[in-house]
Design a protein around this motif. Structure first.
Motif, mmCIF file in Angstrom:
data_model
loop_
_atom_site.group_PDB
_atom_site.id
_atom_site.type_symbol
_atom_site.label_atom_id
_atom_site.label_comp_id
_atom_site.label_asym_id
_atom_site.label_seq_id
_atom_site.Cartn_x
_atom_site.Cartn_y
_atom_site.Cartn_z
ATOM 1 N N VAL A 8 0.832 -1.210 0.000
ATOM 2 C CA VAL A 8 0.000 0.000 0.000
ATOM 3 C C VAL A 8 0.862 1.254 0.000
ATOM 4 N N THR A 9 1.844 1.315 0.900
ATOM 5 C CA THR A 9 2.659 2.530 1.012
ATOM 6 C C THR A 9 3.501 2.756 -0.244
ATOM 7 N N ARG A 10 4.050 1.682 -0.801
ATOM 8 C CA ARG A 10 4.856 1.828 -2.019
ATOM 9 C C ARG A 10 3.996 2.204 -3.220
ATOM 10 N N SER A 11 2.813 1.629 -3.295
ATOM 11 C CA SER A 11 1.909 1.969 -4.394
ATOM 12 C C SER A 11 1.555 3.450 -4.352
ATOM 13 N N LEU A 12 1.163 3.932 -3.187
ATOM 14 C CA LEU A 12 0.768 5.335 -3.059
ATOM 15 C C LEU A 12 1.946 6.264 -3.333
ATOM 16 N N ASP A 13 3.134 5.856 -2.899
ATOM 17 C CA ASP A 13 4.326 6.674 -3.140
ATOM 18 C C ASP A 13 4.641 6.765 -4.632
ATOM 19 N N GLU A 14 4.606 5.629 -5.321
ATOM 20 C CA GLU A 14 4.887 5.621 -6.767
ATOM 21 C C GLU A 14 3.851 6.459 -7.523
ATOM 22 N N VAL A 15 2.586 6.276 -7.195
ATOM 23 C CA VAL A 15 1.536 7.013 -7.895
ATOM 24 C C VAL A 15 1.645 8.502 -7.612
ATOM 25 N N ARG A 16 1.920 8.855 -6.370
ATOM 26 C CA ARG A 16 2.037 10.277 -6.008
ATOM 27 C C ARG A 16 3.181 10.941 -6.777
ATOM 28 N N PHE A 17 4.326 10.289 -6.811
ATOM 29 C CA PHE A 17 5.484 10.896 -7.482
ATOM 30 C C PHE A 17 5.292 10.937 -8.989
ATOM 31 N N TRP A 18 4.974 9.789 -9.592
ATOM 32 C CA TRP A 18 4.978 9.703 -11.052
ATOM 33 C C TRP A 18 3.746 10.328 -11.704
ATOM 34 N N SER A 19 2.634 10.393 -11.000
ATOM 35 C CA SER A 19 1.472 11.073 -11.581
ATOM 36 C C SER A 19 1.752 12.566 -11.744
ATOM 37 N N ARG A 20 2.431 13.144 -10.771
ATOM 38 C CA ARG A 20 2.810 14.553 -10.905
ATOM 39 C C ARG A 20 3.772 14.739 -12.074
ATOM 40 N N ILE A 21 4.711 13.815 -12.211
ATOM 41 C CA ILE A 21 5.664 13.884 -13.321
ATOM 42 C C ILE A 21 4.933 13.796 -14.661
ATOM 43 N N MET A 22 3.971 12.860 -14.772
ATOM 44 C CA MET A 22 3.217 12.714 -16.021
ATOM 45 C C MET A 22 2.420 13.976 -16.338
ATOM 46 N N LYS A 23 1.811 14.559 -15.325
ATOM 47 C CA LYS A 23 1.042 15.791 -15.511
ATOM 48 C C LYS A 23 1.943 16.906 -16.034
ATOM 49 N N GLU A 24 3.130 17.011 -15.467
ATOM 50 C CA GLU A 24 4.064 18.061 -15.896
ATOM 51 C C GLU A 24 4.601 17.795 -17.291
ATOM 52 N N HIS A 25 4.815 16.530 -17.627
ATOM 53 C CA HIS A 25 5.222 16.200 -19.003
ATOM 54 C C HIS A 25 4.188 16.728 -19.999
ATOM 55 N N ALA A 26 2.919 16.494 -19.699
ATOM 56 C CA ALA A 26 1.855 16.951 -20.591
ATOM 57 C C ALA A 26 1.900 18.469 -20.751
ATOM 58 N N LEU A 27 2.161 19.175 -19.655
ATOM 59 C CA LEU A 27 2.272 20.634 -19.723
ATOM 60 C C LEU A 27 3.445 21.056 -20.596
ATOM 61 N N PHE A 28 4.615 20.455 -20.363
ATOM 62 C CA PHE A 28 5.810 20.841 -21.128
ATOM 63 C C PHE A 28 5.614 20.564 -22.616
ATOM 64 N N LEU A 29 5.024 19.412 -22.937
ATOM 65 C CA LEU A 29 4.780 19.097 -24.342
ATOM 66 C C LEU A 29 3.822 20.107 -24.963
ATOM 67 N N SER A 30 2.774 20.462 -24.239
ATOM 68 C CA SER A 30 1.790 21.419 -24.777
ATOM 69 C C SER A 30 2.429 22.769 -25.069
ATOM 70 N N LEU A 31 3.375 23.177 -24.238
ATOM 71 C CA LEU A 31 4.033 24.468 -24.427
ATOM 72 C C LEU A 31 4.977 24.458 -25.631
ATOM 73 N N GLY A 32 5.406 23.266 -26.052
ATOM 74 C CA GLY A 32 6.360 23.174 -27.151
ATOM 75 C C GLY A 32 5.741 23.074 -28.529
ATOM 76 N N PHE A 33 4.435 22.857 -28.596
ATOM 77 C CA PHE A 33 3.780 22.743 -29.902
ATOM 78 C C PHE A 33 3.559 24.116 -30.530
ATOM 79 N N SER A 34 3.423 24.129 -31.860
ATOM 80 C CA SER A 34 3.070 25.370 -32.557
ATOM 81 C C SER A 34 1.563 25.602 -32.425
ATOM 82 N N VAL A 35 1.125 26.813 -32.705
ATOM 83 C CA VAL A 35 -0.295 27.148 -32.560
ATOM 84 C C VAL A 35 -1.171 26.333 -33.519
ATOM 85 N N ASP A 36 -0.576 25.781 -34.577
ATOM 86 C CA ASP A 36 -1.342 24.997 -35.552
ATOM 87 C C ASP A 36 -1.688 23.595 -35.028
#
Length: 266
Positions: A8-36
């Protein structure tokens, strides 16, 4: 009972850390695209919302949560991580075929997809009951993270303003050092030590830890300077903190493996 609690503790730790990382990846990718590239931007934004919901769901769980409920949650998160992995690979293909012009480096998109694949695999391992690392895990995990650290150094060097010569040189030195550590780790992976208590693994982890601590401290300095607008770069402040947290995570993992080796060789 201990293994259940650890799951339980390891699952919650992995999800907490990596879900934030995935969310930020999506943000960084969105900022790098052209307006088209409106559809790609919309897809990235949908992943931001998806992982924000997962972060909110985390508040419903604790170390005493029902393991079966956590298993179901892990499956849900697994599906989200697998989906963002597929999205990242699609974006990478578009870049490599020159179908889009993006400010996201191809290596950066590949880098983020490798982290998504890592997250997917961790969730699969946890639900399969694999909690304690083996010798092969130690080497493979270090190969993965050393490559991540080498990539970070390259990104930092390329995103700093060219006039920041000293910092650019430092980033290049870290890139070279981590490339060498990666090659060394890959050689060790090929040799496949058969015992978790093999002394070579202690030396391997110690050497990596020293280098990662130095890189983490460099990232922290860069992050603080970017926050204070004291250096010139194209590095988003959140990206600076993002790469710092990943280095800190690697140190945490090295500490965990060192503790495992110590317990197996008192």
């Amino acid at each position: 009972m201990v293994s259940v609690s650890l799951f339980v503790t390891r699952s919650l730790d992995e999800v907490r850390f990596w879900s934030r990382i995935m969310k930020e990846h999506a943000l960084f990718l969105s900022l790098g695209f052209s307006v088209d590239d409106k559809k790609l931007i919309q897809e990235a934004q949908s992943f931001i919302s998806l992982f924000e919901k997962i972060e909110q769901q985390l508040n419903n769980y604790s170390a005493i949560s029902d393991p079966e409920e956590i298993k179901r949650f892990n499956i849900q998160v697994y599906q989200a991580a697998a989906s963002i992995w597929a999205y990242k690979r699609k974006v990478l293909g578009l870049i490599l075929r020159c179908e889009i012009v993006s400010n996201n480096y191809a290596l950066l998109v590949d880098h983020t997809s490798r982290e998504a694949a890592y997250f997917v695999n961790r969730l699969k391992e946890l639900n399969a009951g694999k909690l304690e690392p083996q010798a092969d895990d130690i080497i493979r995990e270090n190969v993965f993270f050393l490559k991540i650290m080498a990539d970070h150094s390259k990104f930092i060097g390329h995103l700093l303003d060219p006039s920041e010569r000293k910092l650019v040189d430092q980033a290049r030195e870290f890139s070279h050092d981590f490339d060498q550590l990666l090659f060394q780790a890959q050689d060790l992976e090929s040799m496949r030590p058969q015992s978790e208590t093999a002394p070579i693994l202690d030396q391997f982890l110690d050497q990596n830890r020293v280098s990662v601590v130095s890189l983490r401290d460099f990232k922290k300095t860069a992050r603080d300077l970017i926050d204070a607008c004291r250096i010139k770069s194209n590095i988003h402040p959140l990206l600076a903190d993002h790469v710092f947290r990943e280095a800190d995570r690697f140190i945490h993992i090295i500490d965990m493996y060192e503790a495992t080796l110590l317990s197996n060789n008192p």
